[in-house]
Scaffold this active site. Structure first.
Site, PDB file in Angstrom:
ATOM      1  N   HIS A  21       0.810  -1.219   0.000  1.00 22.81           N
ATOM      2  CA  HIS A  21       0.000   0.000   0.000  1.00 22.81           C
ATOM      3  C   HIS A  21       0.845   1.270   0.000  1.00 22.81           C
ATOM      4  O   HIS A  21       1.882   1.349   0.642  1.00 22.81           O
ATOM      5  CB  HIS A  21      -0.932   0.003   1.219  1.00 22.81           C
ATOM      6  CG  HIS A  21      -0.192  -0.075   2.525  1.00 22.81           C
ATOM      7  ND1 HIS A  21       0.286   1.011   3.196  1.00 22.81           N
ATOM      8  CD2 HIS A  21       0.152  -1.151   3.280  1.00 22.81           C
ATOM      9  CE1 HIS A  21       0.883   0.638   4.304  1.00 22.81           C
ATOM     10  NE2 HIS A  21       0.824  -0.680   4.387  1.00 22.81           N
ATOM     11  N   ASP A  22       0.401   2.251  -0.760  1.00 22.84           N
ATOM     12  CA  ASP A  22       0.954   3.604  -0.752  1.00 22.84           C
ATOM     13  C   ASP A  22       2.362   3.702  -1.317  1.00 22.84           C
ATOM     14  O   ASP A  22       3.040   4.712  -1.120  1.00 22.84           O
ATOM     15  CB  ASP A  22       0.907   4.207   0.657  1.00 22.84           C
ATOM     16  CG  ASP A  22      -0.495   4.237   1.226  1.00 22.84           C
ATOM     17  OD1 ASP A  22      -1.311   5.047   0.754  1.00 22.84           O
ATOM     18  OD2 ASP A  22      -0.794   3.432   2.146  1.00 22.84           O
ATOM     19  N   GLY A  54       5.004  -1.003   2.925  1.00 21.30           N
ATOM     20  CA  GLY A  54       4.200   0.162   2.604  1.00 21.30           C
ATOM     21  C   GLY A  54       4.987   1.459   2.521  1.00 21.30           C
ATOM     22  O   GLY A  54       6.038   1.613   3.142  1.00 21.30           O
TER      23      GLY A  54
END
Length: 277
Positions: free
Chosen positions: A124-125, A142
């Protein structure tokens, strides 16, 4: 080249999904309702794309890849976040990419012309630049930021929030716990710098004089006799006319509180540049 969109009878494309012209969706693939697929994309078979995911034109995605899954982050509360994959990317078998988290960037982004080999994970991200290559089993935690033209060797892992500067090379089997400068080579478990990615610089067309100048800047920046901040000011004054040197200087000057910088291995300069002298 395929000119008409083809969806295999065994594939499932949910209502609301957008599929571009000339795209091929192979057997047993699943496309969620919030997915946008560009033109000329090829999903070979058994591909799952879910969430608010956008796939750019000309990508090829191999079997068992799962793109757009929820972030593996307990801080995420279920808000709508996204995954965007750029144009002409190759995504090999069993690759996973997650959407962003709703308490952070909210987006995971992969640039154009990336080559993501089997079993890689992009969390994520994360943000990847263009022309990035991950060989097999690379794992990003992340919030990582990976610059243009970076190559990461197989079985390597990158700690959350780490930045890797453009044209860096991370050797296979490395554990990257801190930021890696542009044009650097990082090697090892709790990796250390082994100098500059001279092979990559040559391939990019940088002349010998430019590589030698960048090598001098590298030695100034990491001179152990002075603090890093002082070295950066000296290097800025001496190498301010070098775009590549300034990329390294600016990268190190603008690191945040979370960012530990991968240091040079003591005594190492460039282990692939001996023939430059």
């Amino acid at each position: 080249m395929q000119t008409e969109t083809f969806i295999h009878p065994s594939a499932v494309v949910e209502a609301g999904a957008q599929v571009g012209a000339g795209t091929y969706i192979g057997p047993f693939s699943y496309i969620g309702s919030d997915v946008v697929i560009g033109n000329g994309v090829k999903l070979i078979s058994h591909v799952t794309i879910i969430g608010a995911t956008t796939i750019g034109d000309g990508c090829t995605i191999h079997p068992q890849a799962v793109l757009g899954g929820a972030p593996q982050n307990n801080a995420h509360k279920g808000g709508r976040t996204t995954l965007t994959v750029g144009k002409n990317c190759t995504i090999r078998e069993f690759v996973t990419m997650n959407v962003g988290t709703d308490n952070a960037r909210g987006a995971t982004i992969v640039g154009d012309n990336c080559n993501i080999l089997a079993y890689c994970h992009i969390a994520h991200d994360c943000v990847l630049g263009n022309n990035v290559t991950f060989t097999n089993d690379v794992a990003l935690a992340g919030h990582c930021e990976i610059g243009d033209n970076v190559i990461i060797g197989g079985l390597s892992a990158v700690h959350q929030f780490v930045r890797v500067g453009r044209n860096a090379f991370l050797a296979g089997g490395s554990m990257i716990t801190g930021d890696v400068i542009p044009y650097g080579i990082a090697v090892g478990n709790r990796a250390k710098l082994r100098g500059l990615n001279v092979v990559g610089l040559r391939r990019s067309g940088m002349p010998k004089a430019g590589i030698l100048n960048l090598r001098r800047a590298y030695l100034t920046i990491f001179d152990r006799s002075r603090p890093l901040g002082e070295n950066l000011e000296i290097a800025r004054a001496e190498f301010g006319n070098s775009e590549e040197a300034m990329r390294i200087i600016d990268f190190l000057s603008h690191r945040g509180k979370r960012h530990f910088v991968v240091p040079p291995l003591k005594g190492a300069v460039d282990d692939d540049a001996d023939d430059l002298d």
